[in-house]
Design a protein around this motif. Structure first.
Motif, PDB file in Angstrom:
ATOM      1  N   GLN A 283       0.819  -1.211   0.000  1.00 51.03           N
ATOM      2  CA  GLN A 283       0.000   0.000   0.000  1.00 51.03           C
ATOM      3  C   GLN A 283       0.856   1.266   0.000  1.00 51.03           C
ATOM      4  N   SER A 284       1.990   1.236   0.687  1.00 52.78           N
ATOM      5  CA  SER A 284       2.852   2.423   0.702  1.00 52.78           C
ATOM      6  C   SER A 284       3.388   2.701  -0.696  1.00 52.78           C
ATOM      7  N   ASP A 285       3.658   1.640  -1.461  1.00 53.52           N
ATOM      8  CA  ASP A 285       4.094   1.841  -2.851  1.00 53.52           C
ATOM      9  C   ASP A 285       2.990   2.507  -3.671  1.00 53.52           C
ATOM     10  N   ARG A 286       1.743   2.071  -3.449  1.00 44.50           N
ATOM     11  CA  ARG A 286       0.620   2.661  -4.202  1.00 44.50           C
ATOM     12  C   ARG A 286       0.423   4.126  -3.842  1.00 44.50           C
ATOM     13  N   TYR A 287       0.537   4.450  -2.549  1.00 47.37           N
ATOM     14  CA  TYR A 287       0.399   5.850  -2.131  1.00 47.37           C
ATOM     15  C   TYR A 287       1.529   6.701  -2.685  1.00 47.37           C
ATOM     16  N   ASP A 288       2.739   6.140  -2.723  1.00 48.57           N
ATOM     17  CA  ASP A 288       3.870   6.857  -3.305  1.00 48.57           C
ATOM     18  C   ASP A 288       3.622   7.150  -4.786  1.00 48.57           C
ATOM     19  N   GLN A 289       3.091   6.169  -5.502  1.00 46.93           N
ATOM     20  CA  GLN A 289       2.809   6.363  -6.927  1.00 46.93           C
ATOM     21  C   GLN A 289       1.735   7.426  -7.137  1.00 46.93           C
ATOM     22  N   ALA A 378       3.897   8.393   3.896  1.00 44.77           N
ATOM     23  CA  ALA A 378       4.896   8.677   4.926  1.00 44.77           C
ATOM     24  C   ALA A 378       4.620   7.880   6.200  1.00 44.77           C
ATOM     25  N   LYS A 379       3.364   7.822   6.604  1.00 43.35           N
ATOM     26  CA  LYS A 379       3.020   7.120   7.854  1.00 43.35           C
ATOM     27  C   LYS A 379       3.358   5.632   7.768  1.00 43.35           C
ATOM     28  N   LEU A 380       3.134   5.033   6.616  1.00 44.75           N
ATOM     29  CA  LEU A 380       3.453   3.619   6.466  1.00 44.75           C
ATOM     30  C   LEU A 380       4.965   3.411   6.365  1.00 44.75           C
ATOM     31  N   ARG A 381       5.653   4.290   5.655  1.00 43.49           N
ATOM     32  CA  ARG A 381       7.103   4.160   5.486  1.00 43.49           C
ATOM     33  C   ARG A 381       7.846   4.297   6.813  1.00 43.49           C
ATOM     34  N   VAL A 382       7.378   5.177   7.668  1.00 44.47           N
ATOM     35  CA  VAL A 382       8.149   5.539   8.852  1.00 44.47           C
ATOM     36  C   VAL A 382       7.632   4.881  10.120  1.00 44.47           C
TER      37      VAL A 382
END
Length: 523
Positions: A283-289, A378-382
């Motif tokens: 999901q973090s990849d999708r939000y980044d995209q 950001a929230k998922l990455r960190v």
């Protein structure tokens, strides 16, 4: 009686009527002259006022372009011309000063608002998040081999002493135990050649200065480490990149008392965000995209910046085309920060205005309202890093150690954390940026039996207290900083309980309609 005749010096007789006419004409001439004199005086006043109004309007228009989020800068087109002077950063023009700020030379790294609280608050520990120092570009650029990345740094006494000391230490068994998984990494950057993504001697000097500044605050003034500090008092995490390792090595050289590395162990941090056990998340990849698509939409709505990148691209790149303003900005700073002439090709050169146009656009884009995709990514990455910070805070409060935790990372490390905490309109992290979390105990608090209730924290970003901008904090302003009658900022505190509450999974992942990291990543 008749009129007395008037005799002039020449002995000529002039009748009285003629005399009166002459006097009347003289009087009229004098009055006319005075009237014109008054008119010219008024005209001069009007011209003076218009001149000042023009200067004020010019200043306001420049300020608006530089600071108004609703008006992105209009970048100048690349035109022909001579090369910019190599001494660009020594110019005292506003735009040259802005570039100097981005390069963050060592002499700009000074103490500001770190550690300024009333005596009733006792410093219990600090967490220091670092961005690596000055580095070479991440993409191939024209004439890269001719850029001297050693510049004025390599031959300085400070750098020479560091090189000698670190080489001596590296021959000991203590050093092997200290570096652990980084034992095969080179100790020092290349002396002059710019390597792709590699630290430069300038980057080493930045962290030598930063370690010196923070040591003065936290170890000398606050005596955070006693004379008999132990192995668990300092914990250091570093991402597995050469530039972050060499940066933290320089920082610790200046920060640790007598550079006693026998009591310190470097630990590898996973990913650029120190994600720990919470790294994989589709999901973090999708939000980044999605966030990257939003940024592309921003650029398409401002064709001037797209045109600037397109025009400058053949002058700068060697290899694949550069289409991102951020990548182009990074590539051009490789010239600017190392005193090299901006690149030219076929009689056309990149100009200073092109660089500042890219910088201004990136700053404008960063000041736009934070989108849902940006915040969620950001929230998922960190999240792993936030858990690590929470665990260290609890250890500091309950066991009085560790006293210092250091994370040596990247601009994205700091950016993810600032986005997650909801800090608005912050400046993008430049080289050797620092984000410091200071933990304090209120020694006068006795009303609440819970041990956490007496503890507060501050967040200091590149020397500026940003605690009051954290939305969930409801921070308390302890002190206003002033220069004369002008406010220069505020010193604020946030209850640790607020931060720990925000990190509870049911609250942290509420906007994902989830109650855990795993669940949020599967939505």
């Amino acid at each position: 009686m008749g009129h007395r005749p008037v005799i002039y010096a020449g002995g000529v007789y002039v009748p009285p009527a003629v005399t009166e006419a002459i006097k009347s004409e003289d009087k009229l001439s004098t009055e006319t002259t005075m009237r014109w004199h008054k008119k010219f005086k008024v005209l001069r006043c009007y011209i003076l006022i218009l001149g000042w109004l023009g200067i004020i309007l010019l200043f306001l228009s420049y300020w608006r372009v530089e600071t108004d989020p609703s008006h992105p800068p209009a970048p100048l087109k690349v035109t022909g011309g001579g090369m910019p002077a190599p001494s660009l950063l020594q110019q005292e023009k506003p735009r040259a000063k802005k570039l100097r700020h981005l390069c963050n030379p060592p002499d700009r790294i000074q103490r500001n608002q770190e550690g300024v609280l009333p005596s009733q608050y006792q410093l219990s520990g600090v967490m220091i998040l670092l961005r690596h120092g000055d580095r070479g570009p991440l993409v191939h650029v024209r004439n890269l081999s001719s850029i001297n990345c050693g510049h004025h740094s390599y031959g300085t006494p400070t750098y020479k002493k560091y090189v000698g000391d670190i080489l001596n230490v590296s021959r000991t068994n203590t050093y092997v135990n200290f570096v652990g998984p980084f034992v095969r990494f080179p100790l020092l950057p290349l002396p002059s050649r710019c390597g792709l993504g590699h630290l430069t001697p300038q980057g080493v000097l930045q962290h030598l200065q930063l370690g010196k500044v923070l040591k003065q605050v936290y170890l000398t003034e606050f005596n955070l480490l006693s004379n008999h500090w132990e192995l668990d008092d300092i914990i250091v995490y570093c991402t597995k990149y050469r530039r972050t390792f060499q940066s933290v090595l320089a920082f610790l050289y200046s920060f640790i008392p007598d550079f006693d590395i026998s009591k310190v162990r470097l630990q590898e941090g996973r990913g650029v965000s120190f994600c720990g056990d919470d790294c994989h998340c589709e999901q973090s990849d999708r939000y980044d995209q999605k966030y990257e698509q939003e940024r592309r939409d921003y650029r398409r709505s401002h064709p001037g910046i797209v045109d600037l990148v397109h025009r400058v691209n053949p002058l700068v790149r060697e290899g694949e085309d550069i289409t991102s303003p951020l990548v182009m900005r990074d590539a051009l700073l490789s010239y600017v920060c190392h005193g090299a002439p901006l690149p030219c090709l076929g009689g056309r050169c990149v100009r200073v205005e092109d660089v500042t146009g890219l910088v201004s656009y990136e700053e404008w884009e960063g000041r736009q309202k934070r989108t849902s995709a940006q915040r969620k990514a950001a929230k998922l990455r960190v999240y792993g890093l936030m858990k690590s910070i929470s665990s260290s805070l609890n250890d500091m409060m309950r066991e009085d150690r560790p006293r210092v935790v250091v994370y040596s990372g990247h601009d994205r490390t700091l950016k993810y954390l600032l986005d997650t905490l909801g800090i608005p309109n912050y400046q993008l992290p430049h080289y050797a940026s620092r984000l410091v979390l200071e933990l304090y105990q209120n020694t006068t608090a006795t009303h609440n039996p819970g041990y956490q209730a007496a503890y507060y924290f501050r967040l200091v970003y590149n020397g500026k207290d940003i605690t009051k901008f954290i939305p969930f904090c409801e921070s308390v302003t302890i002190r206003q900083l002033k220069s004369g009658s002008v406010k220069r900022g505020a010193i604020s505190l946030c209850a640790v309980e607020k931060l720990l509450g925000y990190l509870r999974p049911e609250l942290y992942f509420k906007e994902f309609n989830a109650a855990s990291f795993r669940e949020a990543c599967q939505k």
